[in-house]
Design an enzyme around this catalytic site. Structure first.
Site, PDB file in Angstrom:
ATOM      1  N   HIS A  48       0.866  -1.183   0.000  1.00 43.71           N
ATOM      2  CA  HIS A  48       0.000   0.000   0.000  1.00 43.71           C
ATOM      3  C   HIS A  48       0.901   1.231   0.000  1.00 43.71           C
ATOM      4  CE1 HIS A  48      -3.755   2.256   0.776  1.00 43.71           C
ATOM      5  NE2 HIS A  48      -2.918   3.115   1.330  1.00 43.71           N
ATOM      6  N   CYS A  49       0.723   2.093  -0.992  1.00 47.60           N
ATOM      7  CA  CYS A  49       1.576   3.271  -1.135  1.00 47.60           C
ATOM      8  C   CYS A  49       0.784   4.529  -0.797  1.00 47.60           C
ATOM      9  CB  CYS A  49       2.121   3.368  -2.567  1.00 47.60           C
ATOM     10  SG  CYS A  49       3.166   4.816  -2.846  1.00 47.60           S
ATOM     11  N   PRO A  50       1.162   5.244   0.273  1.00 45.07           N
ATOM     12  CA  PRO A  50       0.428   6.464   0.628  1.00 45.07           C
ATOM     13  C   PRO A  50       0.594   7.568  -0.408  1.00 45.07           C
ATOM     14  CG  PRO A  50       2.397   6.231   1.998  1.00 45.07           C
ATOM     15  CD  PRO A  50       2.245   4.952   1.232  1.00 45.07           C
ATOM     16  N   ASN A  88      -3.293   4.398  -2.461  1.00 43.97           N
ATOM     17  CA  ASN A  88      -3.934   3.183  -2.964  1.00 43.97           C
ATOM     18  C   ASN A  88      -2.976   2.010  -2.803  1.00 43.97           C
ATOM     19  OD1 ASN A  88      -5.874   1.565  -4.077  1.00 43.97           O
ATOM     20  ND2 ASN A  88      -5.756   2.431  -6.136  1.00 43.97           N
TER      21      ASN A  88
END
Length: 291
Positions: A148-150, A154
């Site tokens: 999960h990449c802030p 997403n």
């Protein structure tokens, strides 16, 4: 600890008929996470800052028309593709499994026999496909979840990994291009008078160029490392989570060519476009993935 349990054929619960993260009239996927939204806004502001300094301070005042025009075209193209890739990564369903699909009716439709064992996620009450993991931020199980990449607010998963790889590639490219332009501007200002090489005062010019240099180095190093990590994971047919957990492959690993094609599709210029979906995708049961 793996976030799934073994379950036998059983009823209970209701099927989530639509993707609860959808927005804009259920036409786009979006995650309502405060930290992610803040990181997205920061990303856009930093891109706009680079746009302002490069155009207003470096290229537009330049006396070298050919040099300025060529680099202006390159910079604008990279900035547009980076922004488009970011938007596609952020608003694309990463491969979410419907919540609450572990019902007796759905299990029977999928061909499970009574007493047969399957993976069930206790957090979202869904039947977990192989290689799916639960994301605590998205609150869904994501097929082939990498992480999960802030910065894109997403998950990076089966459906949007191509866009994320393109985002890191174009940000890395625009960072390197920006560093080149900053060096040429510094050389021009040192060679000539600082008061004539920029429309701003010397202190303001130095501050803007130094901040842009820091931004270019920071984003360049980060995205190059992330790009290399993503490509290595794709080549090895293993997601970031699988590497982190050192999971043994329970699936038939594909060749490097097939692994690349599963993310980007068959080779063409469309590989580099954030506006096209991969043309070569693995086929899955529609019972698993209909939302």
């Amino acid at each position: 600890m793996n976030n799934y349990t073994y379950s036998a054929l059983a009823g209970g619960g209701t099927v989530d008929q639509h993707n609860f993260k959808n927005c804009c009239g259920y036409r786009a996927w979006c995650v309502k996470d405060i930290c992610g939204i803040f990181c997205v806004i920061m990303t856009w502001l930093l891109i706009l800052f680079a746009e302002f300094v490069v155009m207003r301070l470096i290229l537009m005042p330049s006396n070298y028309t050919v040099f300025s025009t060529i680099n202006m075209i390159i910079f604008q193209a990279l900035a547009f593709l980076a922004f488009a890739s970011h938007i596609r990564t952020m608003l694309s369903d990463p491969g979410a499994v419907p919540r609450g699909n572990a019902t007796k009716e759905m299990i029977e439709q999928m061909g499970y026999r009574e007493g047969q064992m399957f993976y069930k996620c206790p957090k979202c009450c869904s039947i977990k496909p192989d290689r799916a993991h639960h994301c605590s931020v998205c609150q869904r199980c994501i097929r082939k979840m990498d992480h999960h990449c802030p910065w894109v607010n997403n998950c990076v998963g089966e459906n949007n990994q191509k866009y994320f790889v393109l985002f890191t590639f174009y940000i890395a490219s625009i960072s390197l291009h920006t560093l080149f332009l900053v060096l040429t501007q510094f050389a021009e200002c040192v060679k000539n008078d600082w008061r004539t090489c920029s429309p701003y005062s010397p202190p303001a010019t130095i501050f803007l160029l130094l901040f842009l240099t820091f931004e270019g180095l920071m984003f360049g190093i980060f995205t190059i490392i992330m790009l290399a990590t993503q490509l290595t994971a794709i080549f090895n047919d293993q997601t970031g989570i699988e590497q982190l957990k050192k999971e043994e492959a329970r699936w038939a690993k594909k060749s490097r060519l097939k692994s690349i094609q599963s993310v980007f599709g068959r080779f063409s210029l469309a590989w580099f476009s954030p506006f096209t979906k991969p043309t070569c995708r693995t086929k899955f049961s529609t019972h698993f993935y209909s939302v």
